[in-house]
Design an enzyme around this catalytic site. Sequence first.
Site, PDB file in Angstrom:
ATOM      1  CG  HIS A   1       5.864   3.304  11.323  1.00 11.33           C
ATOM      2  ND1 HIS A   1       5.355   2.146  11.832  1.00 11.33           N
ATOM      3  CD2 HIS A   1       5.581   3.291  10.012  1.00 11.33           C
ATOM      4  CE1 HIS A   1       4.800   1.447  10.855  1.00 11.33           C
ATOM      5  NE2 HIS A   1       4.916   2.115   9.746  1.00 11.33           N
TER       6      HIS A   1
ATOM      7  NE  ARG B   1       2.862   9.505   5.383  1.00 14.94           N
ATOM      8  CZ  ARG B   1       3.821  10.278   4.857  1.00 14.94           C
ATOM      9  NH1 ARG B   1       3.767  11.576   4.988  1.00 14.94           N
ATOM     10  NH2 ARG B   1       4.822   9.759   4.209  1.00 14.94           N
TER      11      ARG B   1
ATOM     12  CG  ASP C   1      -0.096  -0.140   2.541  1.00 13.91           C
ATOM     13  OD1 ASP C   1       1.140   0.035   2.493  1.00 13.91           O
ATOM     14  OD2 ASP C   1      -0.700  -0.402   3.599  1.00 13.91           O
TER      15      ASP C   1
ATOM     16  CG  HIS D   1       9.920   4.432  11.339  1.00 14.81           C
ATOM     17  ND1 HIS D   1      10.074   5.413  10.398  1.00 14.81           N
ATOM     18  CD2 HIS D   1       9.563   3.320  10.641  1.00 14.81           C
ATOM     19  CE1 HIS D   1       9.811   4.923   9.196  1.00 14.81           C
ATOM     20  NE2 HIS D   1       9.487   3.649   9.315  1.00 14.81           N
TER      21      HIS D   1
ATOM     22  CD  GLU E   1       0.125  -6.850   2.970  1.00 16.54           C
ATOM     23  OE1 GLU E   1       0.287  -5.655   2.729  1.00 16.54           O
ATOM     24  OE2 GLU E   1       0.675  -7.405   3.933  1.00 16.54           O
TER      25      GLU E   1
ATOM     26  CD  GLU F   1       0.297   4.262   4.627  1.00 14.78           C
ATOM     27  OE1 GLU F   1      -0.650   4.850   5.175  1.00 14.78           O
ATOM     28  OE2 GLU F   1       1.495   4.586   4.792  1.00 14.78           O
TER      29      GLU F   1
HETATM   30  N1  UDP Z   1      10.889  -4.380  11.493  1.00 11.03           N
HETATM   31  C1  UDP Z   1      12.264  -4.469  11.512  1.00 11.03           C
HETATM   32  N2  UDP Z   1      12.975  -3.679  12.394  1.00 11.03           N
HETATM   33  C2  UDP Z   1      12.371  -2.801  13.243  1.00 11.03           C
HETATM   34  C3  UDP Z   1      10.945  -2.710  13.211  1.00 11.03           C
HETATM   35  C4  UDP Z   1      10.235  -3.512  12.314  1.00 11.03           C
HETATM   36  O1  UDP Z   1      12.857  -5.246  10.752  1.00 11.03           O
HETATM   37  O2  UDP Z   1      13.064  -2.118  14.000  1.00 11.03           O
HETATM   38  C5  UDP Z   1      10.142  -5.205  10.518  1.00 11.03           C
HETATM   39  C6  UDP Z   1       9.068  -6.086  11.105  1.00 11.03           C
HETATM   40  O3  UDP Z   1       9.567  -7.378  11.328  1.00 11.03           O
HETATM   41  C7  UDP Z   1       7.983  -6.087  10.044  1.00 11.03           C
HETATM   42  C8  UDP Z   1       8.208  -4.821   9.282  1.00 11.03           C
HETATM   43  O4  UDP Z   1       9.478  -4.322   9.654  1.00 11.03           O
HETATM   44  O5  UDP Z   1       8.139  -7.171   9.137  1.00 11.03           O
HETATM   45  C9  UDP Z   1       7.144  -3.810   9.610  1.00 11.03           C
HETATM   46  O6  UDP Z   1       7.479  -2.594   9.107  1.00 11.03           O
HETATM   47  P1  UDP Z   1       6.828  -1.236   9.554  1.00 11.03           P
HETATM   48  O7  UDP Z   1       6.259  -1.387  10.903  1.00 11.03           O
HETATM   49  O8  UDP Z   1       7.861  -0.193   9.299  1.00 11.03           O
HETATM   50  O9  UDP Z   1       5.709  -1.002   8.439  1.00 11.03           O
HETATM   51  P2  UDP Z   1       4.206  -1.492   8.247  1.00 11.03           P
HETATM   52  O10 UDP Z   1       4.182  -2.980   8.337  1.00 11.03           O
HETATM   53  O11 UDP Z   1       3.376  -0.790   9.288  1.00 11.03           O
HETATM   54  O12 UDP Z   1       3.846  -1.017   6.877  1.00 11.03           O
END
Ligand code: UDP
Length: 380
Positions: free
Chosen positions: A216, A218, A99, A248, A121, A135
């Site tokens: 993190h 937005r 997204d 983040h 996804e 998103e």
């Molecule tokens: N993740 C990581 N290191 C961190 C925090 C998250 O590798 O310090 C990984 C986590 O395992 C997951 C992904 O990042 O697979 C999630 O990313 P994020 O939370 O940034 O984005 P979202 O999933 O909300 O789009």
Amino acid sequence: MNSPKVILTVFGTRPEAIKMFPVIHALEADPRFTSRVCVSGQHRAILDQVLEISSIKPDHDLAVMQPDQTLDALTANLLIGLGKVMDEEKPDWVLVQGDTATAMSGALAAYYRKIPVAHLEAGLRSGNIYHPWPEEVNRKMIGTITALHFAPTETSAEALRRENVDPATIHVTGNSVIDALHWITAKIEREPELASGLAQLEQRFAGKRIIGVTSHRRENFGGGLEAIADAVRRLAQRDDVAMIFPVHPNPNVRKVMDDALGNLVNVALIEPLDYPHFARLLDISTLILTDSGGVQEEAPALGKPVLVMRETTERPEGVMAGTAKLVGTDADTIVAEATRLLDDKAAYAAMAKSHNPFGDGKTALRVADLLAENAGGAPA
Ligand code: UDP
């Protein structure tokens, strides 16, 4: 044999990279395909960490990120940059995930060239275009262009059917986040040093229950983040818990957290963890507090209760399975729900059951087969 299909995979952020790498591995190992990879660099350092651990070498790297860039400028730059790559590669399929602005721009640039789009996804919906923002709309726009929808669950497939998407183009494949989690867990078993960097913190917090925290989103910038910081600060007053919070890199997040939590003994504000270390953090945590999408999928797979600090979720499966609970961004509610799980063994046990609503770890192979079997293509 037919000549291999050229699949151009387009992504730009850490979560996309984590969910894409198992598919890229499958495409690379399969003679039916030529795999080409374009990264946008929408995230930089934390994207490169995932590329490195998964040994993916992009064929194109657009490095689009500029400091304080607006969403308009980011999207415009992505569209132009990704379009040029597509003109050069002339792929049979463009594959996007999730997204993000990169995924949405990749789908749009492909559509402008009548290149069929496959969406990994597909079909997640919160029903609120401002949560997650932007998103929810990115994902819906991708859905209107997509020729092959890889829905992770029956719930997401149903959401697409409700929007009158042709059912023949919707396939329930599971979520490749589970493929990635299996892959990284096996790699850490073979090479434990890949995830040994938390040892000092584990020692410092020995005897305490660890709460893993990420935030993190937005739409939480401003008041939401401050409330989350306040909840973490209040929970950290207990001497039987410690919070490990990889922050983040977004400056909006970092400043709020540094100001509110910088000097607390029971809180470790640390740099973003690479993927193996984050898997380790999930493993040692008693409880997870997060507003992340991907973490909501990983935690249930590991049997870790997760309190989701958002008002709505486009991933209701964890909540339905009972391992996740939506707690919003009100500090009192977050503290009350976390306290209940820390103090009430039965409440904890009810949530700490391992469920895998998001897949069986074989998503990438299903995706490869579907890409091989389907021609896609625009009307003449
Ligand atoms: N993740 C990581 N290191 C961190 C925090 C998250 O590798 O310090 C990984 C986590 O395992 C997951 C992904 O990042 O697979 C999630 O990313 P994020 O939370 O940034 O984005 P979202 O999933 O909300 O789009």
